[in-house]
Design an enzyme around this catalytic site. Structure first.
Site, PDB file in Angstrom:
ATOM      1  N   LYS A  44       0.869  -1.178   0.000  1.00 26.68           N
ATOM      2  CA  LYS A  44       0.000   0.000   0.000  1.00 26.68           C
ATOM      3  C   LYS A  44       0.908   1.233   0.000  1.00 26.68           C
ATOM      4  O   LYS A  44       2.014   1.185   0.551  1.00 26.68           O
ATOM      5  CB  LYS A  44      -0.882  -0.058   1.256  1.00 26.68           C
ATOM      6  CG  LYS A  44      -1.739   1.163   1.499  1.00 26.68           C
ATOM      7  CD  LYS A  44      -2.892   1.242   0.522  1.00 26.68           C
ATOM      8  CE  LYS A  44      -3.606   2.593   0.591  1.00 26.68           C
ATOM      9  NZ  LYS A  44      -4.268   2.940  -0.680  1.00 26.68           N
ATOM     10  N   CYS A 129      -0.594  12.269  -7.380  1.00 31.27           N
ATOM     11  CA  CYS A 129      -0.954  13.076  -6.213  1.00 31.27           C
ATOM     12  C   CYS A 129      -0.738  14.536  -6.572  1.00 31.27           C
ATOM     13  O   CYS A 129       0.170  14.859  -7.335  1.00 31.27           O
ATOM     14  CB  CYS A 129      -0.046  12.775  -5.017  1.00 31.27           C
ATOM     15  SG  CYS A 129       0.163  11.052  -4.667  1.00 31.27           S
ATOM     16  N   LYS A 164       5.055   4.926 -11.460  1.00 29.94           N
ATOM     17  CA  LYS A 164       3.708   4.480 -11.842  1.00 29.94           C
ATOM     18  C   LYS A 164       2.929   5.642 -12.441  1.00 29.94           C
ATOM     19  O   LYS A 164       2.610   6.609 -11.745  1.00 29.94           O
ATOM     20  CB  LYS A 164       2.989   3.936 -10.612  1.00 29.94           C
ATOM     21  CG  LYS A 164       1.614   3.375 -10.925  1.00 29.94           C
ATOM     22  CD  LYS A 164       1.078   2.638  -9.734  1.00 29.94           C
ATOM     23  CE  LYS A 164      -0.239   1.975 -10.004  1.00 29.94           C
ATOM     24  NZ  LYS A 164      -0.730   1.302  -8.786  1.00 29.94           N
ATOM     25  N   VAL A 190      -1.617   1.089 -15.633  1.00 29.76           N
ATOM     26  CA  VAL A 190      -2.124   2.374 -15.249  1.00 29.76           C
ATOM     27  C   VAL A 190      -2.540   2.404 -13.785  1.00 29.76           C
ATOM     28  O   VAL A 190      -2.871   1.382 -13.210  1.00 29.76           O
ATOM     29  CB  VAL A 190      -3.376   2.734 -16.100  1.00 29.76           C
ATOM     30  CG1 VAL A 190      -3.000   2.912 -17.552  1.00 29.76           C
ATOM     31  CG2 VAL A 190      -4.516   1.731 -15.934  1.00 29.76           C
ATOM     32  N   GLY A 243      -7.346  -4.037 -14.669  1.00 31.59           N
ATOM     33  CA  GLY A 243      -8.413  -4.987 -14.960  1.00 31.59           C
ATOM     34  C   GLY A 243      -7.971  -6.408 -15.233  1.00 31.59           C
ATOM     35  O   GLY A 243      -8.773  -7.213 -15.717  1.00 31.59           O
TER      36      GLY A 243
HETATM   37  C1  LIG Z   1      -8.699   0.101  -3.114  1.00 30.61           C
HETATM   38  C2  LIG Z   1      -7.547   0.532  -3.974  1.00 30.61           C
HETATM   39  C3  LIG Z   1      -6.451   1.153  -3.387  1.00 30.61           C
HETATM   40  C4  LIG Z   1      -5.354   1.564  -4.170  1.00 30.61           C
HETATM   41  N1  LIG Z   1      -4.267   2.140  -3.567  1.00 30.61           N
HETATM   42  C5  LIG Z   1      -3.179   2.462  -4.330  1.00 30.61           C
HETATM   43  C6  LIG Z   1      -1.992   3.005  -3.712  1.00 30.61           C
HETATM   44  O1  LIG Z   1      -1.892   3.159  -2.491  1.00 30.61           O
HETATM   45  N2  LIG Z   1      -0.949   3.342  -4.531  1.00 30.61           N
HETATM   46  C7  LIG Z   1      -0.999   3.162  -5.894  1.00 30.61           C
HETATM   47  O2  LIG Z   1      -0.024   3.468  -6.591  1.00 30.61           O
HETATM   48  N3  LIG Z   1      -2.097   2.613  -6.484  1.00 30.61           N
HETATM   49  C8  LIG Z   1      -3.172   2.280  -5.738  1.00 30.61           C
HETATM   50  N4  LIG Z   1      -4.274   1.726  -6.347  1.00 30.61           N
HETATM   51  C9  LIG Z   1      -4.296   1.515  -7.816  1.00 30.61           C
HETATM   52  C10 LIG Z   1      -4.001   0.062  -8.181  1.00 30.61           C
HETATM   53  O3  LIG Z   1      -2.726  -0.344  -7.743  1.00 30.61           O
HETATM   54  C11 LIG Z   1      -4.093  -0.116  -9.728  1.00 30.61           C
HETATM   55  O4  LIG Z   1      -3.177   0.765 -10.356  1.00 30.61           O
HETATM   56  C12 LIG Z   1      -5.476   0.142 -10.298  1.00 30.61           C
HETATM   57  O5  LIG Z   1      -6.489  -0.267  -9.423  1.00 30.61           O
HETATM   58  C13 LIG Z   1      -5.680  -0.535 -11.684  1.00 30.61           C
HETATM   59  O6  LIG Z   1      -5.461  -1.922 -11.622  1.00 30.61           O
HETATM   60  P1  LIG Z   1      -6.657  -3.004 -11.347  1.00 30.61           P
HETATM   61  O7  LIG Z   1      -7.729  -2.724 -12.364  1.00 30.61           O
HETATM   62  O8  LIG Z   1      -6.008  -4.337 -11.490  1.00 30.61           O
HETATM   63  O9  LIG Z   1      -7.131  -2.722  -9.957  1.00 30.61           O
HETATM   64  C14 LIG Z   1      -5.381   1.331  -5.577  1.00 30.61           C
HETATM   65  C15 LIG Z   1      -6.487   0.696  -6.157  1.00 30.61           C
HETATM   66  C16 LIG Z   1      -7.574   0.293  -5.383  1.00 30.61           C
HETATM   67  C17 LIG Z   1      -8.733  -0.408  -6.044  1.00 30.61           C
END
Ligand SMILES: Cc1cc2nc3c(=O)[nH]c(=O)nc-3n(C[C@H](O)[C@H](O)[C@H](O)COP(=O)(O)O)c2cc1C
Length: 307
Positions: A44, A129, A164, A190, A243
């Site tokens: 996280k 951010c 990222k 992304v 996704g």
């Molecule tokens: C609940 C949640 C918390 C997230 N917290 C972070 C974070 O702390 N730092 C970060 O770089 N991305 C964070 N993300 C983004 C995910 O790492 C990822 O980039 C994004 O959800 C797209 O991938 P996915 O469709 O597989 O979830 C978070 C995503 C979700 C759903």
């Protein structure tokens, strides 16, 4: 047939990494997931001080995805180093620390603290951010602030540095190139798409903080297009995500140009998703008839008329 890869100097047993924000600090999942079966895990997002996060509701389910506005809640870098990181020592999985801040100094302070800690394979910078010292413009939406941040971080980060990228930009290649030119060892993309859902009865947003970040299968085709465009623009490795829910999704990202993938939202429905997808990818790679997973990377073929 081998799934093992080396990603900017980090040896991964397979290219499937648990994404930031959906896998806690890794330790919380150790009882249900065999961490050693993962290619890697990303924590996280960590900040210099603990953050309590945003008002509820923080999650909203959409047709093919999920919106969240957690507000980057985390225990802070000191508690991570003291309480979480030591518990990960007994696992061989490479641990990557996701880092964020609201000014360059915030990032530098977190990385400095992590540099003194043992047991990390690298860093992933969350640059989605607002830069509060520059009128709140997102680091991720201005190539110059992005480059300035990465150059600063590079002066303190000795471990591999993954940047990222945010998808909330008109064109991704300038950001991918800015990251490469300022010293990033890899980019990942992304992050989530800024989005809005409305309760029509109250006419208020479904998410407490207003907007939320959209993730999950809904974003996969857009993420794939962006990963493809980014991978064509740089020589450093690209990590693809957005996704991914099964081995075929992961293979799509590799074919689009990603050297590795991350799994986020799929972990909400199935905590074992990253492990399952790694197993699944092995079968897919075998089916596609290659000996090494790296042979798939960037092998997309557009018909002449389409490109
Ligand atoms: C609940 C949640 C918390 C997230 N917290 C972070 C974070 O702390 N730092 C970060 O770089 N991305 C964070 N993300 C983004 C995910 O790492 C990822 O980039 C994004 O959800 C797209 O991938 P996915 O469709 O597989 O979830 C978070 C995503 C979700 C759903």
């Amino acid at each position: 047939m081998s799934l093992a890869i080396t990603l900017c100097g980090i040896a991964l047993r397979n290219p499937v990494i648990a994404a930031s924000g959906t896998f806690g600090y890794g330790v919380e999942f150790a009882d249900i997931v065999d961490l050693n079966k993962l290619g890697g895990l990303i924590t996280k997002g960590l900040s210099r001080e603990p953050i309590a996060g945003n008002p509820a509701p923080r999650l909203w389910h959409t047709e093919a995805g999920m919106m969240n506005s957690i507000g980057l809640q985390n225990v802070g870098v000191k508690a991570f180093i003291q309480d979480k990181l030591p518990k990960l020592k007994k696992y061989s999985v490479p641990v990557i620390a996701n880092v964020f801040g609201y000014a360059e100094d915030d990032y530098l302070e977190v990385i400095r603290a992590l540099e003194d800690a043992e047991g990390l394979a690298g860093y992933e910078l969350n640059v989605s951010c607002p830069n509060t010292k520059h009128g709140g413009i997102f680091f991720s939406s201005d190539p110059q602030s992005l480059a300035a941040l990465i150059q600063q971080v590079r002066t303190v980060a000795k471990r591999p540095l993954i940047v990222k990228l945010s998808p909330n930009v008109a064109s991704i290649p300038p950001f991918a190139r800015a990251a490469e030119e300022s010293g990033a060892d890899a980019i990942s993309l992304v992050n989530t798409f800024i989005s809005l859902a409305i309760d029509i009865e109250t006419r208020t947003p479904r998410i407490g903080a207003g907007f939320g970040g959209l993730s999950g299968p809904a974003i996969k085709p857009i993420a794939l297009r962006m990963v493809y465009e980014a991978a064509r623009s740089v020589k450093i490795p690209v990590i693809g995500l957005g996704g991914i829910a099964n081995g075929e999704d992961a293979a799509e990202f590799l074919i689009a140009g990603a050297s590795a993938v991350e799994v986020g939202t799929a972990t909400f429905a199935d905590p074992k998703a990253p492990e399952r997808i790694a197993n699944d990818l092995e079968k897919v790679v075998r089916r596609l008839g290659v000996n090494n997973v790296s042979e798939l990377v960037g092998t997309i073929r557009f018909p002449n008329s389409a490109k």
